[in-house]
Design an enzyme around this catalytic site. Structure first.
Site, PDB file in Angstrom:
ATOM      1  N   LEU A 271      38.257  39.893  39.282  1.00  0.00           N
ATOM      2  CA  LEU A 271      39.218  40.348  40.285  1.00  0.00           C
ATOM      3  C   LEU A 271      40.484  40.929  39.665  1.00  0.00           C
ATOM      4  O   LEU A 271      41.414  41.286  40.391  1.00  0.00           O
ATOM      5  CB  LEU A 271      39.604  39.189  41.208  1.00  0.00           C
ATOM      6  CG  LEU A 271      38.474  38.642  42.093  1.00  0.00           C
ATOM      7  CD1 LEU A 271      38.941  37.413  42.847  1.00  0.00           C
ATOM      8  CD2 LEU A 271      37.986  39.703  43.066  1.00  0.00           C
ATOM      9  N   ARG A 272      40.530  41.012  38.341  1.00  0.00           N
ATOM     10  CA  ARG A 272      41.730  41.523  37.703  1.00  0.00           C
ATOM     11  C   ARG A 272      41.978  42.982  38.059  1.00  0.00           C
ATOM     12  O   ARG A 272      43.113  43.441  38.117  1.00  0.00           O
ATOM     13  CB  ARG A 272      41.633  41.332  36.186  1.00  0.00           C
ATOM     14  CG  ARG A 272      42.954  41.471  35.455  1.00  0.00           C
ATOM     15  CD  ARG A 272      42.849  40.978  34.028  1.00  0.00           C
ATOM     16  NE  ARG A 272      42.937  39.537  33.984  1.00  0.00           N
ATOM     17  CZ  ARG A 272      42.252  38.765  33.132  1.00  0.00           C
ATOM     18  NH1 ARG A 272      41.418  39.312  32.282  1.00  0.00           N
ATOM     19  NH2 ARG A 272      42.398  37.460  33.138  1.00  0.00           N
TER      20      ARG A 272
END
Length: 333
Positions: A271-272
């Site tokens: 999810l970065r």
């Protein structure tokens, strides 16, 4: 040595935008700049320091503490006094030793006074500022591992030679390199918030402009700096204003869904990607004085926020930048 003015760099708009966004929001996570030799990578990083607003820090504190109560116990600061000082920009050279990076026993004090004291390293000097690594893809693996640990925790821990030291080490990591000299390790690549690609100017007009400005700078630095002072001051003011607006810049549910949709379509891991895309778009909106993140902001920052997070596709010969732009047009059409 006086740095070449940031606003006088010809072209390289994406690189300059990425640098400005990290100045507006240092939490974006740093910038990786890959490109040919002589394309202004190092020049842009060193020029950025002149645009950064000064920090409040305790005079003489080795880790640039903002308040007297934050000064580490091991630091020798007899009468803490808060002053305004330039934001630190620290170079981490190739071939640097681990002791130089993290800090180590102060040998001189140990030999002359018999005292066991800590000598801070480059991570201490870079706290609350920028750490710049040129030719980052040639950095030794054990230094890369060390930087990964510190980047994750925001703290430097030294346990050796009878020392047990901890101090904050939060900085914006900026790396530059030539892709012909090797790729970056995936673990370190993922730590960079933004990634940009630079190339040599392709028109005669741009090349002439580069030569003319650099020659003028070398012949009379004071006069050249004076000629750029208004633009430099204007950009500095815009960065400061952007920082102030950042907390009140809104991100709608629609913008969050766009971030998620883009990353799913691109197949980016974790999810970065979404988080960095959102922070970069918000920083751009704040810098430009817009009260809310729009699809236009997302379109403009998506390549630099996502191109280095894509999985390799053996069936797609297009470069990562082309894949991102193509996906942005499909998803945000």
């Amino acid at each position: 040595m006086t740095a070449f003015p940031f606003t006088a760099i010809v072209g390289q708009d994406e690189m300059k935008t990425a640098m400005v966004l990290t100045a507006v929001d240092p939490g974006i996570g740093g910038v990786l700049v890959f490109g040919d030799r002589g394309t202004g990578k190092s020049t842009a990083v060193r020029a950025l320091s002149a645009l950064l607003p000064p920090l409040e820090m305790v005079a003489g504190c080795p880790v640039n503490s903002a308040r007297a109560e934050d000064v580490p116990d091991w630091a020798d600061v007899p009468s803490p006094q808060v002053i305004q000082a330039p934001t630190p920009v620290v170079d981490l050279p190739l071939g640097v030793t681990e002791d130089r990076v993290t800090g180590a026993l102060d040998i001189e004090r140990a030999l002359t006074r018999g005292e066991k004291a800590f000598e801070p390293g480059l991570l201490a000097r870079a706290n609350r500022g920028y750490l710049y690594i040129d030719e980052i893809n040639l950095l030794e693996d054990h230094i890369v591992d060390l930087l990964l640990d510190v980047a994750q925790s925001g703290e430097n821990v030294v346990e050796r030679e009878g020392l047990s030291i901890r101090h904050p080490a939060r900085f914006v990591l900026v790396g530059s390199g030539n892709p012909e000299e090797g790729e970056l390790r995936p673990q370190l690549l993922d730590r960079f918030g933004l990634s940009v690609e630079v190339a040599s100017p392709q028109t005669i007009e741009d090349r002439v402009a580069v030569i003319r400005r650099r020659d003028a700078f070398d012949r009379d630095r004071a006069a050249f700096l004076a000629s750029c002072s208004v633009e430099e001051a204007d950009l500095r003011d815009r960065i400061v204003a952007g920082r102030q607006r950042l907390a009140t810049t809104e991100s709608s549910d629609a913008a969050l869904r766009d971030c998620a949709a883009l990353c799913i379509a691109l197949g980016s891991d974790g999810l970065r990607g979404e988080l960095t895309l959102l922070r970069a778009a918000r920083a751009l909106a704040a810098f430009e004085g817009d009260g809310e993140v729009t699809r236009d902001h997302l379109r403009r920052v998506a390549p630099m926020a996502l191109r280095h997070r894509l999985r390799r596709d053996p069936l797609d010969e297009a470069g990562s930048s082309t894949r991102v732009v193509r996906t942005v047009e499909d998803v945000l059409a």
